[in-house]
Structures are given as C-alpha cells and as structure tokens.
Design a protein around this motif. Structure first.
Motif, PDB file in Angstrom:
ATOM      1  N   MET B 111      -4.924  78.961  83.329  1.00  0.00           N
ATOM      2  CA  MET B 111      -5.855  78.934  82.208  1.00  0.00           C
ATOM      3  C   MET B 111      -5.886  77.537  81.605  1.00  0.00           C
ATOM      4  SD  MET B 111      -5.660  81.853  79.323  1.00  0.00           S
ATOM      5  CE  MET B 111      -7.079  82.003  78.263  1.00  0.00           C
ATOM      6  N   ALA B 112      -7.085  77.054  81.301  1.00  0.00           N
ATOM      7  CA  ALA B 112      -7.214  75.744  80.673  1.00  0.00           C
ATOM      8  C   ALA B 112      -7.291  75.915  79.159  1.00  0.00           C
ATOM      9  CB  ALA B 112      -8.473  75.044  81.194  1.00  0.00           C
ATOM     10  N   THR B 113      -6.817  74.925  78.418  1.00  0.00           N
ATOM     11  CA  THR B 113      -6.761  75.064  76.951  1.00  0.00           C
ATOM     12  C   THR B 113      -8.142  75.122  76.310  1.00  0.00           C
ATOM     13  OG1 THR B 113      -6.565  72.674  76.761  1.00  0.00           O
ATOM     14  CG2 THR B 113      -4.519  73.959  76.622  1.00  0.00           C
ATOM     15  N   ARG B 114      -9.138  74.503  76.962  1.00  0.00           N
ATOM     16  CA  ARG B 114     -10.519  74.471  76.428  1.00  0.00           C
ATOM     17  C   ARG B 114     -10.554  74.076  74.953  1.00  0.00           C
ATOM     18  NH1 ARG B 114     -13.770  79.388  79.575  1.00  0.00           N
ATOM     19  NH2 ARG B 114     -13.114  78.787  81.652  1.00  0.00           N
ATOM     20  N   GLY B 115      -9.810  73.035  74.633  1.00  0.00           N
ATOM     21  CA  GLY B 115      -9.923  72.456  73.293  1.00  0.00           C
ATOM     22  C   GLY B 115      -8.848  72.858  72.316  1.00  0.00           C
ATOM     23  N   GLY B 118      -2.497  74.051  70.334  1.00  0.00           N
ATOM     24  CA  GLY B 118      -1.190  74.608  69.977  1.00  0.00           C
ATOM     25  C   GLY B 118      -0.336  75.025  71.166  1.00  0.00           C
ATOM     26  N   GLY B 119      -0.700  74.565  72.360  1.00  0.00           N
ATOM     27  CA  GLY B 119       0.114  74.879  73.533  1.00  0.00           C
ATOM     28  C   GLY B 119      -0.456  75.996  74.390  1.00  0.00           C
ATOM     29  N   LEU B 120      -1.413  76.748  73.825  1.00  0.00           N
ATOM     30  CA  LEU B 120      -2.085  77.799  74.583  1.00  0.00           C
ATOM     31  C   LEU B 120      -3.592  77.619  74.426  1.00  0.00           C
ATOM     32  CD1 LEU B 120       0.022  80.950  73.528  1.00  0.00           C
ATOM     33  CD2 LEU B 120       0.280  79.584  75.596  1.00  0.00           C
ATOM     34  N   ALA B 121      -4.370  78.399  75.163  1.00  0.00           N
ATOM     35  CA  ALA B 121      -5.810  78.421  74.940  1.00  0.00           C
ATOM     36  C   ALA B 121      -6.108  79.408  73.823  1.00  0.00           C
ATOM     37  CB  ALA B 121      -6.532  78.847  76.217  1.00  0.00           C
ATOM     38  N   ALA B 122      -7.260  79.264  73.183  1.00  0.00           N
ATOM     39  CA  ALA B 122      -7.613  80.199  72.111  1.00  0.00           C
ATOM     40  C   ALA B 122      -7.645  81.624  72.645  1.00  0.00           C
ATOM     41  CB  ALA B 122      -8.971  79.820  71.520  1.00  0.00           C
ATOM     42  N   ALA B 123      -8.003  81.782  73.914  1.00  0.00           N
ATOM     43  CA  ALA B 123      -8.170  83.131  74.470  1.00  0.00           C
ATOM     44  C   ALA B 123      -6.900  83.682  75.117  1.00  0.00           C
ATOM     45  CB  ALA B 123      -9.306  83.129  75.486  1.00  0.00           C
ATOM     46  N   THR B 124      -5.807  82.937  75.094  1.00  0.00           N
ATOM     47  CA  THR B 124      -4.612  83.400  75.820  1.00  0.00           C
ATOM     48  C   THR B 124      -4.142  84.768  75.330  1.00  0.00           C
ATOM     49  OG1 THR B 124      -3.920  81.126  76.239  1.00  0.00           O
ATOM     50  CG2 THR B 124      -2.257  82.826  76.524  1.00  0.00           C
ATOM     51  N   ILE B 141       4.166  84.015  79.900  1.00  0.00           N
ATOM     52  CA  ILE B 141       3.166  83.064  79.429  1.00  0.00           C
ATOM     53  C   ILE B 141       3.768  81.661  79.428  1.00  0.00           C
ATOM     54  CG2 ILE B 141       1.614  82.464  77.524  1.00  0.00           C
ATOM     55  CD1 ILE B 141       1.971  85.390  76.548  1.00  0.00           C
ATOM     56  N   GLU B 142       3.211  80.785  80.235  1.00  0.00           N
ATOM     57  CA  GLU B 142       3.703  79.405  80.275  1.00  0.00           C
ATOM     58  C   GLU B 142       2.800  78.515  79.433  1.00  0.00           C
ATOM     59  OE1 GLU B 142       4.209  77.589  84.166  1.00  0.00           O
ATOM     60  OE2 GLU B 142       4.177  75.575  83.288  1.00  0.00           O
ATOM     61  N   THR B 143       3.396  77.772  78.495  1.00  0.00           N
ATOM     62  CA  THR B 143       2.590  76.895  77.647  1.00  0.00           C
ATOM     63  C   THR B 143       2.268  75.594  78.377  1.00  0.00           C
ATOM     64  OG1 THR B 143       4.398  75.647  76.633  1.00  0.00           O
ATOM     65  CG2 THR B 143       3.818  77.749  75.609  1.00  0.00           C
ATOM     66  N   VAL B 144       1.396  74.824  77.761  1.00  0.00           N
ATOM     67  CA  VAL B 144       0.977  73.544  78.311  1.00  0.00           C
ATOM     68  C   VAL B 144       2.162  72.621  78.575  1.00  0.00           C
ATOM     69  CG1 VAL B 144      -0.242  71.430  77.720  1.00  0.00           C
ATOM     70  CG2 VAL B 144      -1.295  73.629  77.264  1.00  0.00           C
ATOM     71  N   GLY B 145       3.017  72.474  77.561  1.00  0.00           N
ATOM     72  CA  GLY B 145       4.168  71.594  77.727  1.00  0.00           C
ATOM     73  C   GLY B 145       3.843  70.125  77.615  1.00  0.00           C
ATOM     74  N   VAL B 146       3.138  69.767  76.554  1.00  0.00           N
ATOM     75  CA  VAL B 146       2.861  68.345  76.355  1.00  0.00           C
ATOM     76  C   VAL B 146       3.915  67.693  75.476  1.00  0.00           C
ATOM     77  CG1 VAL B 146       0.389  68.301  76.770  1.00  0.00           C
ATOM     78  CG2 VAL B 146       1.245  68.994  74.544  1.00  0.00           C
ATOM     79  N   GLY B 147       4.913  68.478  75.072  1.00  0.00           N
ATOM     80  CA  GLY B 147       5.998  67.891  74.291  1.00  0.00           C
ATOM     81  C   GLY B 147       5.751  67.909  72.796  1.00  0.00           C
ATOM     82  N   GLN B 148       4.543  68.270  72.404  1.00  0.00           N
ATOM     83  CA  GLN B 148       4.275  68.413  70.979  1.00  0.00           C
ATOM     84  C   GLN B 148       4.754  69.786  70.526  1.00  0.00           C
ATOM     85  OE1 GLN B 148       2.933  65.821  69.244  1.00  0.00           O
ATOM     86  NE2 GLN B 148       3.155  64.787  71.214  1.00  0.00           N
ATOM     87  N   GLU B 150       4.461  73.315  69.972  1.00  0.00           N
ATOM     88  CA  GLU B 150       3.519  74.281  70.543  1.00  0.00           C
ATOM     89  C   GLU B 150       3.788  75.637  69.927  1.00  0.00           C
ATOM     90  OE1 GLU B 150       3.830  73.872  74.783  1.00  0.00           O
ATOM     91  OE2 GLU B 150       2.514  72.144  74.720  1.00  0.00           O
ATOM     92  N   LEU B 151       3.231  75.836  68.749  1.00  0.00           N
ATOM     93  CA  LEU B 151       3.604  77.015  67.976  1.00  0.00           C
ATOM     94  C   LEU B 151       2.804  78.266  68.318  1.00  0.00           C
ATOM     95  CD1 LEU B 151       4.301  75.392  64.510  1.00  0.00           C
ATOM     96  CD2 LEU B 151       5.917  76.079  66.276  1.00  0.00           C
ATOM     97  N   ASP B 152       1.698  78.097  69.020  1.00  0.00           N
ATOM     98  CA  ASP B 152       0.875  79.265  69.374  1.00  0.00           C
ATOM     99  C   ASP B 152       1.701  80.338  70.073  1.00  0.00           C
ATOM    100  OD1 ASP B 152      -1.265  78.036  68.333  1.00  0.00           O
ATOM    101  OD2 ASP B 152      -2.359  77.761  70.222  1.00  0.00           O
ATOM    102  N   ILE B 153       2.684  79.898  70.811  1.00  0.00           N
ATOM    103  CA  ILE B 153       3.470  80.824  71.626  1.00  0.00           C
ATOM    104  C   ILE B 153       4.142  81.897  70.761  1.00  0.00           C
ATOM    105  CG2 ILE B 153       5.617  79.447  71.629  1.00  0.00           C
ATOM    106  CD1 ILE B 153       4.177  81.135  74.722  1.00  0.00           C
ATOM    107  N   ILE B 154       4.488  81.541  69.532  1.00  0.00           N
ATOM    108  CA  ILE B 154       5.160  82.501  68.649  1.00  0.00           C
ATOM    109  C   ILE B 154       4.267  83.711  68.389  1.00  0.00           C
ATOM    110  CG2 ILE B 154       6.171  82.836  66.364  1.00  0.00           C
ATOM    111  CD1 ILE B 154       6.719  79.866  66.279  1.00  0.00           C
TER     112      ILE B 154
END
Ligand SMILES: Nc1nc2c(ncn2[C@@H]2O[C@H](COP(=O)(O)OP(=O)(O)OP(=O)(O)O)[C@@H](O)[C@H]2O)c(=O)[nH]1
Ligand SMILES: [Mg+2]
Lengths: 139, 314
Positions: B111-115, B118-124, B141-148, B150-154
């Motif tokens: 899945m792409a983040t499409r903008g 927070g580490g996930l896509a809006a639709a995840t 669920i694997e997050t993007v992992g850009v090192g910022q 990534e709170l969406d995962i919570i």
C-alpha cells in the motif's frame, strides 16, 4: 476519487539480473504509478498470486534467460486458471521478432526489447489500462 | 455475482478488488465499508514499525509463517511512501516474503501512503477492516519506516512491535524518534551485527528507569536475526503474551473503544469538510481571500470564523 495505475513487476526464471527491471520500476514510479516489485526467481504461480492479491492492472515480466517461450505461456496459463486473464500482461527481454509475434498472438499484450525507451512502455500502459475499466458491480 | 458476494465466499480476487475500491475511495466505498465493518472485530492487529531497512518486512515474513503454522489465517498490509512530487510509489516489501500457501490462508497487500505522513496510508485502517471481515485471524501491518514519529500505527493496531538495529542508534535516539512510547515489544534485529548486545542492554536500562505502575506490562526486548528466523518464534510468543495481557487487564477493549471514538470523529471531520465544500465551495473565492490575507487585511482565523458562520446559516 483517486484511481492509480498499479503494476506488478516480476522476474521469473533463474537469471539473477534485476538492474533492468529496477530501472523500469523507477520510471513507472516517476510516471505516477504504484509499482509493486516482487523480486527475483518468481514462479508463474507466485507472479499471478501476487497480481491477484495486489489487484494490479498489469503484470510486467522481465526475461533475459532465453526461456521466454516457456515462461510467458506458463504465466498466461496460470492467469487463465485463476480467472485473472483480464489483467494486462506485458514483458521485456532479449526476444527475437518471430517469438515476439507469437507471444503477442498468445495473449501477451506487448513485448519491449532492450533499448526501447521507457516512455514507450509508460504510454502503452496508460492506454491499455484506460481502455479496460471493468463494470463489475461492487454490492 | 457482485464482488461483495464473491468476497464473502472467500474469493481472494474479490478481496483485492474491494481493497482497491476502499483505497481509491471509489463511488459507494463508505456503504461498502459499513457492511464490512459489521462483520469485523475478530482479527488481532499487530503493527511492525521501525527505521528504514531495520528488517520489518523480514520479521513480518517470519511472524506470518509462525501464525500460519499455528493454523491461523494471516493478512498483511505493508505501507511504503508515495512520492510527493510524482504521486508514484515503489512498493518493495513483498520482496522479503517467501513461499506462502496460495489457498487463501495468506494475503499480502502493498500500500502506498498517498499523501499521509503518519507512517500509514489514510485508508490502512479501512483496509484492515476488509481483511478482518474476510476472516483473517491475524493482521500484520508494516509502517513506512522513514524514521520519523509514526503514530498512526497506534490507532490501527492492538499491539506494536518496534524494530531497532545497531545502526539505528542508541536508546536515546530511539527515544527521540518517539519509539519508546509506542513499543509493546522491542525487536533488536540484526543482532548478528556488532553493537546489538549493547543496544539491547541500553534499551533495557532505559526502560527500567522509566516510571511505571506495579502491574504494568514489562516491555520485552528480544534480540532477533530475522534473516535466519532466529528468535522470531520468541518474538511471536511475546506478542501473543502482550495480547493476552491487555485482554486480561481490560486495556484491549479500552483501546478499541478509543479507536472507535477517533474513527467517528474523523468521519465527522471528513463529512463536514465535504459538505462544506459541496455547499459553499463554489461560492468561496479562495484566491481573493488569500489576496486579502497576504495584504494584511484579514487573517485565516477570522476567515474561518466567517465561513463557519455562513455555513451554519446556509
Ligand atoms: N545481517 C542481517 N540482515 C538482516 C536481518 N534482517 C533483515 N536483514 C536484511 O536487511 C535488509 C532490509 O530488510 P527488510 O526486511 O527489507 O527491512 P525493512 O525494515 O522492511 O525495510 P524498509 O521496508 O525498506 O524500511 C535486507 O537485505 C534483509 O535481508 C538480520 O537479522 N541480520
Ligand atoms: Mg519493508
């Protein structure tokens, strides 16, 4: 609403070169597509499985090993067997003209030979995807 | 037969189509989600986050095999970034998956983040609802992992595995990246590499000094070598223990209730914005407003108040 072109790029067979396919992957991404790269040594079954799970519009397969006359038909058979033959199959590789014609007759939508500019593949894909939108009902 | 009917018959192709429909927010996707939502709620959602290249996908591969061996059905969503410049994305997490059964007990979706940032896509989250309704017992669920951070995962998971590696820095840096707060289980991956033992010790000490309640969950730190599947079973056991723990303590339900509230608020927010633009969008001359703001004649807060007032009246 936001309909992105999704394309799976895969490399079946035993040859271990993925430079070419990575260049294509980057070009497709830069053209705004979502490119799923599934790696080397994929069997036809793995490729079609991935295409179904990822719900891609197209599958791009790169074959440099010379086994194109067995691998492309194997992917096509697998697509038919899984009811996924509406997905566009295209490919690239060092493929003689005669074989190319035969493969395109079998159902490979397009074969790109080395040296073909990536813009050509991008334009092909955009057009092929645009002309295939399905009218299946969701619910 | 409609795609949704095929979905409920276990057709993977239909699942794939429905997920695209949700991702694209295509016509009627909210009604579709409503139906799926009412069939969901049973799947356990496990998040895997951590810096780029830490081994997240390799761990997902290992955990997925472990759950499959247990007779569970496993769905995976792996998120990679969309380029903000071209809108395209290179989704490469699938490369790490090997030899999975094709009988419908395993499903992997890139899945792409499409903008989203927070580490996930809006639709995840919505996609995991589809996986849940389809019948997967476990969703990874694997997050993007850009090192910022990534709170969406919570908000998308029941439990979070944070993956760190010797190269990603010490405990202080892990803390700065916001990873300490979100971890339920730590994997110190690539522990075949120098510095891994020190990092594990460092993390352990830092976590010990963190004040915590008497009965609180003690965050396990597992040293793994994901490429050799070393300690992946142990990691999985700790994840399961955490799930058991929060179920017993009531946190599991509390957390889900919190997530549902947030979901409703976010639906409201989107709905309001959509309705606002539908009703007033054509009448609002944003360029003209921005001109006035740039000239210092008004400001965004005042404009917001005025627009809201005219919306309430309309
Ligand atoms: N030495 C060593 N290498 C590992 C280990 N686990 C994974 N790798 C390698 O590290 C690289 C990155 O692994 P991935 O699983 O793709 O990492 P990731 O965190 O998913 O990466 P992104 O999704 O790109 O952020 C691969 O080449 C793996 O083979 C490990 O335990 N030890
Ligand atoms: Mg990954």
């Amino acid at each position: 609403m936001n309909q992105k072109i999704r394309v799976l790029l895969a490399k079946p067979g035993l040859d271990g070169h993925d430079r070419g396919i990575k260049v294509i992957a980057a070009a497709f991404r830069d053209a705004g597509m979502e490119v799923i790269y599934s790696g080397l040594r994929q069997t036809p079954a793995m490729i079609v499985d991935a295409a179904i799970q990822e719900d891609v519009d197209a599958i791009g397969v790169s074959i440099l090993s010379g086994a194109h006359m067995t691998l492309f038909p194997a992917v096509l058979d697998e697509m038919k067997a899984r009811g996924a033959d509406d997905i566009i199959l295209f490919g690239g590789g060092i493929i003689p003209d005669d074989d190319k014609t035969e493969l395109e007759k079998m159902g490979v939508a397009r074969i790109f030979t080395p040296g073909a500019p990536t813009e050509e593949a991008i334009a092909f894909l955009r057009e092929a995807v645009a002309s295939k939108k399905s009218d299946e009902k969701m619910m | 037969m409609a795609i949704l009917d095929r979905f409920f018959e276990g057709d993977i192709r239909a699942l794939g189509r429905i997920i695209s429909h949700i991702e694209d927010r295509a016509d009627g996707y909210r009604d579709l989600l409503g139906v799926l939502y009412e069939k969901s709620g049973k799947s356990i959602r496990i998040g895997i986050t951590g810096p780029p290249g830490a081994g997240k996908s390799t761990i997902v591969n290992g955990l997925a095999h472990r759950y499959l061996n247990d007779g569970k059905r496993v769905g995976v969503v792996a998120v990679d970034p969309t380029s903000p410049f071209t809108g395209g994305a290179l989704l490469g997490d699938r490369v790490r998956m090997n030899e999975f059964p094709a009988g419908g007990e395993f499903y992997f979706r890139s899945m792409a983040t499409r903008g989203a940032t927070g580490g996930l896509a809006a639709a995840t989250g919505n996609v995991t609802v589809a996986l849940d309704a389809f019948g997967f017992d476990i969703t990874l669920i694997e997050t993007v992992g850009v090192g910022q951070v990534e709170l969406d995962i919570i908000d998308a998971c029941d439990t979070v595995v944070v993956t760190v590696v010797p190269e990603s820095g010490d405990a202080v840096q892990t803390m700065k990246a916001g990873l300490m707060e979100i971890a339920d289980v730590f994997a110190v991956n690539k522990s075949d590499r120098p510095g891994a033992d020190r990092l594990a010790m460092d993390l352990r000490q830092t976590l010990q000094t963190k004040p915590s309640e008497k009965d609180a969950w003690k965050i396990p730190i597992i040293s793994t070598v994901a490429v050799d599947a070393k300690n992946i079973d142990l990691l999985g056991e700790k994840v399961d223990e955490h799930i058991e723990f929060i179920k017993r303590s009531g946190q599991f339900d509390l957390h889900r209730r919190e997530q549902i509230k947030k979901k409703i608020l976010s639906i409201l927010k989107n709905q309001f914005q959509r309705e606002f633009l539908e009703r007033l969008g054509a009448e609002i001359d944003f360029e003209e407003i921005v001109d006035r703001i740039m000239k210092g004649q008004t400001n965004p807060f005042k404009v917001g108040d005025e627009l809201y007032a005219s919306f309430s009246r309309s």
